[in-house]
Design an enzyme around this catalytic site. Structure first.
Site, short mmCIF file in Angstrom:
data_model
loop_
_atom_site.label_atom_id
_atom_site.label_comp_id
_atom_site.label_asym_id
_atom_site.label_seq_id
_atom_site.Cartn_x
_atom_site.Cartn_y
_atom_site.Cartn_z
N ARG A 254 0.81 -1.22 0.00
CA ARG A 254 0.00 0.00 0.00
C ARG A 254 0.84 1.27 0.00
O ARG A 254 0.67 2.16 0.82
CB ARG A 254 -0.93 0.02 1.21
CG ARG A 254 -2.08 -0.94 1.09
CD ARG A 254 -3.14 -0.64 2.14
NE ARG A 254 -4.26 -1.57 2.01
CZ ARG A 254 -5.34 -1.52 2.77
NH1 ARG A 254 -5.46 -0.60 3.70
NH2 ARG A 254 -6.32 -2.39 2.60
N SER A 255 1.70 1.38 -0.99
CA SER A 255 2.53 2.58 -1.03
C SER A 255 2.71 3.09 -2.46
O SER A 255 3.84 3.13 -2.95
CB SER A 255 3.88 2.30 -0.39
OG SER A 255 4.52 1.17 -0.97
#
Length: 378
Positions: A254-255
């Protein structure tokens, strides 16, 4: 004596007059002014900081020290869960809104003790500039929330740290939801329980995130390996997000994650060291990535891509950018990283008529970003 007093007064005036925003926002939040020319204020207590952030006046708020919210609102001991195990490096979860029961019913129950101040960040009202002075502006134990129609906000040269890092649902560093014209610049986030940056499901409209350092090094993580999983989550219903010149380091997922109805221009960022994935693109996520560096990123984009992705794969394909962005897109650079090659040219038209950040070759990001991103690097 009078002469010395005069010199002190001159020094104070010079210092005060020098306080102000450095540079200007590029990309979708171009034109943001924050508190504008308002006389700077210097909070001395956590209560004073909260008051300045939430009032209805245009403000330039200057942080000259660490504002530590730890223990200011007490703590809670409750039953949570251990979705990823109970090894020393694993995050535990607070049972927020029955999350453990509804989503992790098979996870063992555990006792959790967390700091109440971290769970919900401070609200930032419209027309605010929040500035750190030198390397001194730190907010510890509590994040920031730009919500409920807030607009025209600048957050620059500030570090946000140590928000219940052991616990998922322990708090986010920066939340933006139902907002417009927000610029986050030269901000450092570190040791955060949940998201370092989250744009919620309501429209956040025009947002620029630049020259910031998202530091995922942590003693606790959902992957139990010291790499933070909950990095950047962009899920708004009508969001235009520019990410330029950021250093995104030591994450396992999630980046960012992108979905909802979000157009992301990721340009000249540096991703370094991930045991999992960088991009996660769900339905309604539209991503153009150019001039970035991916170093030691095991999986650059998690399959399948549910939205659309243009990775600026080569000089010929990148010519298509000119008609919509005003420049030929820049190829990305890779070192010991997974594949990243997709060319959904249909999303390029979404940039037409909008403020688009300029792009340099990835070698520029490679040489500059690690040493220039984050707090204290203006």
């Amino acid at each position: 004596m009078k002469y010395a007093s005069f010199l002190a007064l001159v020094g104070f005036i010079t210092s005060t007059s020098a306080i102000g925003v450095s540079g200007a926002a590029e990309g979708f939040a171009k034109g943001v002014t924050g508190g504008g020319s308002a006389t700077p204020v210097y909070p001395s207590t956590t209560a004073e900081l909260v008051s300045y952030l939430t009032d209805s006046q245009p403000r330039v708020i200057v942080l000259t020290k660490t504002f530590d919210f730890t223990n200011t609102e007490g703590s809670t001991t409750a039953t949570g869960c251990a979705p990823w195990g109970t090894a020393p490096g694993c995050q535990l979860a607070i049972n927020q809104n029955d999350w453990c029961k509804n989503y992790q019913s098979s996870a063992p129950s555990v006792s959790v003790t967390y700091d109440n101040a971290g769970v919900l960040g401070m609200t930032v009202a419209s027309d605010k500039t929040l500035l750190g002075s030198g390397s001194s502006g730190v907010i510890k134990g509590k994040g920031l929330r730009v919500v409920s129609g807030a607009k025209n906000i600048i957050i620059q040269n500030v570090a946000i740290t140590d928000i219940n890092p052991k616990y998922v649902w322990g708090g986010d560093a920066i939340t933006i939801d139902n907002a417009d014209m927000v610029w986050i610049d030269h901000v450092t986030t570190a040791r955060i329980g949940r998201q370092h940056l989250v744009l919620g499901t309501s429209a956040s409209n025009r947002v620029t995130i630049s020259n910031s350092y998202f530091n995922g090094v942590s003693s606790y993580s959902a992957t139990c390996d010291g790499y933070h999983y909950w990095g950047i989550y962009l899920t708004g219903s009508n969001d235009l997000v520019t990410m330029k010149g950021n250093y995104i380091h030591h994450f396992s997922g999630r980046s960012p994650k992108i979905q909802g109805n979000t157009l992301l221009h990721a340009v000249n960022n540096y991703w370094y060291d991930s045991t999992g994935h960088a991009f996660e693109i769900g339905s309604g996520g539209y991503v153009l990535a150019e001039g970035n560096v991916f170093q030691n990123i095991k999986t650059i984009v998690e399959p399948p891509v549910g939205g659309q992705l243009f990775t600026s794969p080569n000089s010929n394909t990148n010519q298509a950018c000119s008609a919509y962005l005003g420049h030929v897109c820049q190829v990305n650079g890779f070192g010991s990283s997974g594949p990243f090659s997709q060319a959904d040219t249909g999303l390029l038209s979404k940039f037409s008529g909008k403020n688009v950040a300029s792009a340099s070759a990835y070698t520029v990001a490679q040489s500059r970003v690690p040493s220039s991103a984050g707090q204290g690097k203006l």
